[in-house]
Every structure is written in structure tokens, then in C-alpha cells.
Design an enzyme around this catalytic site. Structure first.
Site, PDB file in Angstrom:
ATOM      1  N   TYR A  49       0.844  -1.200   0.000  1.00 17.38           N
ATOM      2  CA  TYR A  49       0.000   0.000   0.000  1.00 17.38           C
ATOM      3  C   TYR A  49       0.874   1.244   0.000  1.00 17.38           C
ATOM      4  O   TYR A  49       1.869   1.300   0.719  1.00 17.38           O
ATOM      5  CB  TYR A  49      -0.910   0.026   1.239  1.00 17.38           C
ATOM      6  CG  TYR A  49      -2.343  -0.290   0.894  1.00 17.38           C
ATOM      7  CD1 TYR A  49      -3.030   0.493  -0.027  1.00 17.38           C
ATOM      8  CD2 TYR A  49      -3.012  -1.368   1.467  1.00 17.38           C
ATOM      9  CE1 TYR A  49      -4.342   0.205  -0.373  1.00 17.38           C
ATOM     10  CE2 TYR A  49      -4.326  -1.665   1.134  1.00 17.38           C
ATOM     11  CZ  TYR A  49      -4.987  -0.867   0.203  1.00 17.38           C
ATOM     12  OH  TYR A  49      -6.275  -1.149  -0.137  1.00 17.38           O
ATOM     13  N   GLU A  51      -0.629   4.729  -0.283  1.00 13.78           N
ATOM     14  CA  GLU A  51      -1.508   5.906  -0.412  1.00 13.78           C
ATOM     15  C   GLU A  51      -0.713   7.185  -0.192  1.00 13.78           C
ATOM     16  O   GLU A  51       0.104   7.272   0.732  1.00 13.78           O
ATOM     17  CB  GLU A  51      -2.667   5.804   0.569  1.00 13.78           C
ATOM     18  CG  GLU A  51      -3.701   4.795   0.093  1.00 13.78           C
ATOM     19  CD  GLU A  51      -4.866   4.636   1.042  1.00 13.78           C
ATOM     20  OE1 GLU A  51      -4.958   5.385   2.017  1.00 13.78           O
ATOM     21  OE2 GLU A  51      -5.682   3.733   0.784  1.00 13.78           O
ATOM     22  N   ASP A 195      -7.140  14.682 -24.354  1.00 17.10           N
ATOM     23  CA  ASP A 195      -7.132  13.250 -24.036  1.00 17.10           C
ATOM     24  C   ASP A 195      -6.519  12.548 -25.244  1.00 17.10           C
ATOM     25  O   ASP A 195      -7.170  12.357 -26.271  1.00 17.10           O
ATOM     26  CB  ASP A 195      -8.576  12.776 -23.790  1.00 17.10           C
ATOM     27  CG  ASP A 195      -8.671  11.272 -23.565  1.00 17.10           C
ATOM     28  OD1 ASP A 195      -7.683  10.562 -23.853  1.00 17.10           O
ATOM     29  OD2 ASP A 195      -9.729  10.798 -23.114  1.00 17.10           O
ATOM     30  N   THR A 221      -4.281   7.179 -21.486  1.00 22.07           N
ATOM     31  CA  THR A 221      -4.141   5.835 -20.950  1.00 22.07           C
ATOM     32  C   THR A 221      -2.734   5.366 -21.316  1.00 22.07           C
ATOM     33  O   THR A 221      -2.070   5.965 -22.164  1.00 22.07           O
ATOM     34  CB  THR A 221      -5.188   4.865 -21.541  1.00 22.07           C
ATOM     35  OG1 THR A 221      -5.206   5.022 -22.955  1.00 22.07           O
ATOM     36  CG2 THR A 221      -6.563   5.125 -20.972  1.00 22.07           C
ATOM     37  N   LYS A 224      -2.552   1.821 -24.721  1.00 23.62           N
ATOM     38  CA  LYS A 224      -2.927   1.836 -26.147  1.00 23.62           C
ATOM     39  C   LYS A 224      -1.639   1.976 -26.967  1.00 23.62           C
ATOM     40  O   LYS A 224      -0.777   1.120 -26.839  1.00 23.62           O
ATOM     41  CB  LYS A 224      -3.941   2.952 -26.399  1.00 23.62           C
ATOM     42  CG  LYS A 224      -5.266   2.712 -25.632  1.00 23.62           C
ATOM     43  CD  LYS A 224      -6.347   3.674 -26.052  1.00 23.62           C
ATOM     44  CE  LYS A 224      -7.679   3.358 -25.379  1.00 23.62           C
ATOM     45  NZ  LYS A 224      -7.880   4.024 -24.080  1.00 23.62           N
ATOM     46  N   ARG A 230      -2.173  -1.506 -18.401  1.00 20.51           N
ATOM     47  CA  ARG A 230      -3.455  -0.793 -18.307  1.00 20.51           C
ATOM     48  C   ARG A 230      -3.339   0.229 -17.190  1.00 20.51           C
ATOM     49  O   ARG A 230      -3.051  -0.123 -16.047  1.00 20.51           O
ATOM     50  CB  ARG A 230      -4.583  -1.765 -17.985  1.00 20.51           C
ATOM     51  CG  ARG A 230      -4.852  -2.744 -19.086  1.00 20.51           C
ATOM     52  CD  ARG A 230      -6.175  -3.416 -18.888  1.00 20.51           C
ATOM     53  NE  ARG A 230      -7.214  -2.583 -19.430  1.00 20.51           N
ATOM     54  CZ  ARG A 230      -7.674  -2.685 -20.680  1.00 20.51           C
ATOM     55  NH1 ARG A 230      -7.163  -3.580 -21.481  1.00 20.51           N
ATOM     56  NH2 ARG A 230      -8.628  -1.906 -21.121  1.00 20.51           N
TER      57      ARG A 230
HETATM   58  N1  DSN Z   1     -12.426   1.684 -24.625  1.00 19.12           N
HETATM   59  C1  DSN Z   1     -11.537   2.587 -25.291  1.00 19.12           C
HETATM   60  C2  DSN Z   1     -11.588   2.416 -26.761  1.00 19.12           C
HETATM   61  O1  DSN Z   1     -11.833   1.304 -27.189  1.00 19.12           O
HETATM   62  O2  DSN Z   1     -11.359   3.354 -27.509  1.00 19.12           O
HETATM   63  C3  DSN Z   1     -11.772   3.978 -24.892  1.00 19.12           C
HETATM   64  O3  DSN Z   1     -11.846   4.036 -23.538  1.00 19.12           O
END
Ligand code: DSN
Length: 441
Positions: A49, A51, A195, A221, A224, A230
Site C-alpha cells: 500500500y 496511499e 485526451d 491511458t 494503447k 493498463r
Molecule cells: N475503450 C476505449 C476504446 O476502445 O477506444 C476507450 O476508452
């Protein structure tokens, strides 16, 4: 202690690995990460942990975790040239919620691209989401060329005076003009959040304009095109600190303690490793190949007679417009492609004539196949397989009567899973897919 091979869950993991290896993945938001990234995810770091933030924790024993988080921040700050990074958000939706929570009071106005135009749920999708229910959400859309309608965006911004404008997409095949977004945000005094979840890898590779000089906050994120675990990161830019010297502090407090508890340290370490990988020349090559593959795929699909939204792509993503085969045809095509060994997702297209549940498009992207080492010639082959699937199932029309759609689809799916043509394509796909490792870089 339970032995790994006695728990059937491990058989399922193996089965999923085989599925990924034998199929071709075209979901533009997915990626395979390196062995190094994956190895730390199952390390002892998940037992701790932590925090709080480095040197300001609520638990003892975080000396090493501090070093890891500081290193992750340092690498990202260098990579993106930003003064502040938070690497603790659990994923993209919590990260966007944290930005909104940090900057807005209930009822404040936000603007984002409508979901049906390629935006994201957390960008103010009305009624069913946090961002759409707790804030006054004004959604902007696309022009007749399927591009963001900046004229309309400016008109709406001047009329509604949003406190936050979000520039980001999940199903938009073109580059985002962050400078134009900034011009409008600055004119109305709004914060600009970029974003870049889908395009982070392209930004790093110089294949897409960077939002850093233009936006106050940049969110992404990490799983990707960035090719990490993730998770997500929120970056505050110099422009952001000039507008609001407390911005970094507001973001940090929104992530913890407002919305999250302890950070997932194994993810923090994996983000640091992915940032290290992204700083190497090979990553630039990777980003450039994503683009080359997307162009090759778009050209080949068009040569096969398929229509693309906006006639092509400027990023990693392609939207196939299937309306000429009947409204809602994306549903049947996505299922049939999966049977044929190629997985993608059904998606709405601009001006969707059917519904988000039975959309008329297919969204595909090249990050996954590029990570496997596939190049332009494989893209041509994949496009030909997709065209064969579409041609094979044309005429399988979704009934106009909504109440009969489920019954139709049940019967359609039962026939397709044993369809000889689709299974023959699957065999060809498997032959090729097996020759490419999941991670080739
Ligand atoms: N789920 C993602 C996508 O497939 O683009 C976006 O959050």
C-alpha cells in the site's frame, strides 16, 4: 500452496494467449506490451500500500516504491516535456473523472466531442455517465467531411462559456488540431484537456502534433499506442501552470484522496518501463510503422470496394462505413470477422442511421498488428480477408422491426460459427498470424 497447473484459470490464460496468437487483432485501443512491462505487473510491488505521493505516504515501508514512482514521473516529464505528471490513475475513465473533479463544481459547463461522432463517454456523454450527469454537458460534433466542426465548436463555446473543453477521441480517423482547440479555449477562458489516449505513441513518434504547447492538461491511458500496462497518466503543462499555479496540486488531490485509494505500484513500475522503451529510437520506428500500416490498410480496403469514413485515415484508426449493405450491418460484420479469425469492434459512424447497439460501421486500427511486426503487405492481406467476409455475408440484413432483431441475430450467429467460408478464412488467418510473435520489438 496451490500449484499453478492445478487451477483451471491458468488453462484459460493459456487459451487466451493462443487466441491472441492465432487471431489478428484490429481493435485500435488495444496493444501487446513487452515482456519487461508484463514481468513487473506480477511482481511483489502489488503487495504494498502506498496511499499518498512520493515522500508523503500514509504507510511506512515505501522507500523503494517512492524511487519507482519518482523515476516514472521523471521519464514521462522528459518524454513529453511537461513539468508535472501523475501516474496513479487506475485507467482512462478515472483519470478523466479526476480532471473534471479537480476543475469543476457540480453544474459547471463542459464541452466534449459527442460519442456518436467519435468522442468518449467521459467527455460529457449525457444521462448515463458521471461527466454527463453532474455537469452541464454541451457536445460538439463533426462537419460534412466527418472532421471536427470548429466553427460550430466556437459558436457553442461562446454561447455556453464552458469551464473545460475536452479535445480527445476514440473513433476519429483524423489528426486533432490542438492549436485550434486552444484558440477557442483561450478565447472563452476555459481549461483545455487533451485526451490523447489513442494517439500517445504517434505523438511520441512525431507522427501527430503534440498537445503539450496548447493544452493545460494532457491525459492518456498507458495501454494503447503507448504500449504499457493498463493505466493512465495526467500531465500538467507549463501553459497549465501559467493559467493556474495550483493546477498540479488540484489534479493530485483529485486522484488521491478524492477519487482513489492506494496506487497500483506494479502499474507505476510498468509505466516507467514503457516510458523507457518509448524513449528509444525503436519506438519512433514503431509509431511510423503504425501510420504506414494504417495507410496501407485503408488503401487496400478501398481497392476492395469498401467505403471509409472521411475516405481514409490520418492516424492509426479506420472506420469502415457499411451503410451501403444496410443499416446496422456492423453488428453482423464484426461477428463474422471474429469467426474468420479477425477481431475488431462494431462502431457507430458519423450520422449513424441505426443505433449504438446495432451500428453501421466497423472500427479497426493497426497498433496491435504493428507490435507483432506486420507490415504493409500483411495489411493488404488482412484487408482482402475483411472484404471477403463482408462479401460473403452481404444480404444478411438486420430486420427493420426492432423486436425481431435479437431472434435474427441468434440465428445468424448460430449459422456463422459453422460457416465453411468463414472457417476457411480463419485457417488462412491462423497460418499467417502464427508466424508473428505477439511482441516483436
Ligand atoms: N475503450 C476505449 C476504446 O476502445 O477506444 C476507450 O476508452
Amino acid at each position: 500452496m496451490q500449484k499453478q497447473n492445478q487451477d483451471p484459470i491458468f488453462d484459460l490464460v493459456k487459451k487466451e494467449e493462443e487466441r491472441q496468437t492465432e487471431m489478428i487483432g484490429l481493435i485500435p485501443s488495444e496493444n501487446h506490451s513487452s515482456e519487461a512491462v508484463r514481468s513487473v505487473l506480477s511482481s511483489c510491488l502489488s503487495s504494498k500500500y502506498a496511499e499518498g505521493y512520493p515522500k508523503r505516504r500514509y504507510y511506512e515501508g515505501n522507500q523503494v516504491i517512492d524511487e519507482i514512482e519518482i523515476e516514472a514521473q521523471k521519464r514521462l516529464k522528459e518524454l513529453f516535456k511537461v513539468p508535472h505528471v501523475n501516474v496513479q490513475p487506475y485507467s482512462g475513465s478515472p483519470a478523466n473523472s479526476a480532471v473534471e473533479f479537480a476543475l469543476l463544481e457540480e453544474g459547471d459547463t463542459i464541452m466534449g466531442l459527442a460519442l456518436s461522432s467519435g468522442g468518449h463517454l467521459t467527455h460529457g456523454h449525457p444521462k448515463v455517465t458521471f461527466s454527463g450527469r453532474y455537469f452541464n454537458s454541451i457536445q460538439y460534433g463533426l462537419d460534412e467531411n466527418a472532421r471536427i466542426d470548429f466553427k460550430e465548436l466556437r459558436r457553442l463555446a461562446l454561447e455556453h462559456k464552458p469551464k473545460l473543453i475536452i479535445a480527445g477521441t476514440t473513433a476519429y480517423p483524423f489528426v486533432l488540431d490542438f492549436a485550434k482547440f486552444a484558440e477557442i479555449a483561450d478565447e472563452v477562458g476555459a481549461y483545455l484537456l487533451a485526451d490523447i489516449s489513442h494517439i500517445t505513441g504517434l505523438v511520441i513518434a512525431g507522427e501527430h502534433q503534440s498537445p503539450v504547447p496548447h493544452a493545460h492538461i494532457v491525459m492518456s491511458t498507458t495501454h494503447k499506442t503507448f504500449r504499457g500496462p493498463r493505466g493512465a497518466m495526467i500531465m500538467v503543462t507549463n501553459k497549465g501552470l501559467e493559467k493556474d499555479p495550483d493546477l498540479a496540486d488540484k489534479i493530485d488531490k483529485a486522484v488521491f484522496p478524492a477519487l482513489q485509494g492506494g496506487p497500483h505500484n506494479e502499474n507505476t513500475a510498468a509505466i516507467a518501463i514503457a516510458a523507457g522503451e518509448a524513449a528509444r529510437p525503436g519506438f519512433i520506428e514503431y509509431g511510423k510503422q503504425i501510420r504506414k500500416n494504417a495507410d496501407a490498410m485503408a488503401t487496400a480496403l478501398q481497392q476492395e470496394g469498401l467505403k471509409l469514413v472521411g475516405d481514409g485515415t490520418e492516424n492509426h484508426l479506420i472506420l469502415i462505413d457499411l451503410t451501403s449493405f444496410g443499416d446496422g450491418f456492423g453488428t453482423q460484420v464484426a461477428f463474422a470477422m471474429d469467426v474468420a479469425g479477425i477481431y475488431a469492434n462494431r462502431n457507430t459512424i458519423p450520422g449513424e442511421p441505426c443505433s449504438p447497439f446495432y451500428p453501421s460501421g466497423i472500427r479497426i486500427g493497426t497498433p496491435l498488428v504493428t507490435t507483432r511486426g506486420m507490415k504493409e503487405q500483411e495489411m493488404t492481406k488482412i484487408a482482402q480477408w475483411i472484404a471477403r467476409v463482408v462479401d460473403h455475408i452481404k444480404g444478411e440484413q438486420l430486420p427493420a422491426l426492432k423486436t425481431t432483431r435479437r431472434v435474427f441475430l441468434k440465428d445468424f450467429k448460430a449459422r456463422m460459427i459453422k460457416d465453411e467460408t468463414l472457417l476457411a478464412i480463419r485457417k488462412e488467418v491462423k497460418e499467417m498470424a502464427k508466424t508473428f510473435p505477439l511482441f516483436a520489438w
